[in-house]
Design an enzyme around this catalytic site. Sequence first.
Site, PDB file in Angstrom:
ATOM      1  N   LYS A 211       0.983  -1.195  -0.107  1.00 32.49           N
ATOM      2  CA  LYS A 211      -0.062  -0.022   0.142  1.00 32.49           C
ATOM      3  C   LYS A 211       0.939   1.146  -0.019  1.00 32.49           C
ATOM      4  CE  LYS A 211      -4.075   1.804   2.232  1.00 32.49           C
ATOM      5  NZ  LYS A 211      -3.884   3.264   1.361  1.00 32.49           N
ATOM      6  N   GLU A 260      -1.465   4.060  -8.405  1.00 32.65           N
ATOM      7  CA  GLU A 260      -0.952   5.263  -7.411  1.00 32.65           C
ATOM      8  C   GLU A 260       0.160   5.897  -8.295  1.00 32.65           C
ATOM      9  OE1 GLU A 260      -1.348   5.591  -3.425  1.00 32.65           O
ATOM     10  OE2 GLU A 260      -2.864   4.115  -3.260  1.00 32.65           O
TER      11      GLU A 260
END
Length: 540
Positions: A211, A260
């Site tokens: 993450k 991302e």
Amino acid sequence: MRFLDIAATSAAVTATSGRKAKIGLLADALRRLDPGEIVAGAAYLAGELRQRQTGVGYASLRDLPPPAAEATLTVAAVDEAIAALSTVAGAGSQNRRRQLLGSLFSAATEPEQKLLTGLFGGELRQGAQAGLLAEAVAAAAEVPSTLVRRALLLSGDLKFVAVAALTGGAAALAEIQLRVGTPLSPMLAGSAPDVAAALLATGAPAIVDTKLDGIRIQVHRSGDDVAVFSRSLDDITARLPEVVAAVRELPLRAAILDGEAMLTDDSGRPRPFQETSSRAATGRAATGRAATSRATVGGAASNRAATGGAVVGGAAVSGLRPYFFDLLHLDGTDLLDEPGRTRWAALGDVVPAALTVGRSEVETEEQAAAVFAAALAAGQEGVVIKAPGAPYDVGRRGAAWVKVKPRHTLDLVVLAVERGSGRRRGWLSNLHLGARDPRTGGFVMLGKTFKGLTDELLRWQTERFQQLAVSDDGWVVRVHPEQVVEIAFDGVQTSTRYPGGVALRFARVLRYRDDKPAAEADTIDAVRALNTGGHPPDPA
């Protein structure tokens, strides 16, 4: 349709607590809209304007003319008036906008003025959120609600879906498909306190993604045309030229990529989130070390698992880089309904390892814990544990993706801010924090904090909250509730001081979330669940 009828429906929905009753009121109003009024009428019923920018600020709504005695406005007339406001520009625009606004409000009755004020101010709390209005569209058009929800998730535009449903029924909704260039609501991850709890939700074997401490991006490519969208579906293409350039180099014709974007330092470690967020917000490189940050490309899977793909040995790159973890469309084929393992294999075929997040397959809690520890050691936020057989659940937060972070955090909304004293005199300092109430659409205050605020953040938030101010008593500046802030805390305790009955212990600011709208902030239910020792429910 009379605008007064929309105002009456809005007031009735506000006064009604039952979900079924709200849907009935909204559906009845939707049925009465003429085809040309559906876009504007659906927007008003959702508590928003069709036009994204009108130039009307809070100050413009403070000195309004008296209301009209008789209702003469129609939905179409109001939409035309607001459209005219949104196009005013150039010399004398302020006076011209004031005249147009005064003319509109002069023609509005008292209930119509109340609705208009709420629409312009963005503070219409009538409990008609998008999910509720989607159900009302289904009821008004007499089509299955599942068709409306899927069309909404694929198009990202409830007004467009309402027109299709109310004018073309199920057949028109079925024609709404995934389109390259049109952003869709991203799949979201649930939360778990540790990797063991996450694996219970996803099952094993599972995939563990790093993450990253970056911003969510969705990238669409059609030929040489590349568009980049934020988590909230805003077009940020012009701000991220490095992302555009990287995607143009990929060996594909058409694609929708989920991932991302992140700034890294010379060693490949992530720079503070605020630097990435600022870079994405302005389109300009950050100053200092972040401006010259670069990551090397090429290397082992173990390094990618730890760093999100930033360290791969070889050429040096600079700027904000994309790291992808999913592929939703490839060269004419939609992949949404394919299992994760199929989508991720296709992703690996067209995107090099240097531009993908770190990914590992695990079968045991010990293996997942090792990947989690490596991600934290590399400076990342944590991991997302994923069920490899799950489809891409557009716009939903479920058990197929579960994120694990090393600390308690909540995404809350700033409701007000107090003026600082002592060393912080002249700045807006102490934040009033609120959790989202999914039943009312409003926010419930949980407490205050000024912990974790650097001088840089104090300067930034002072300017930001002056822009959002709706009132100022000289000490407390109340603001429009739209700025999301990520708060770390040590626990939740019962409190009679705040209306939600709970308060955060030792709350401190981690970062501001410009990539996240207030509608996706954590709920008061999630906070209360933490107080009882349970796991927080999925946000509504």
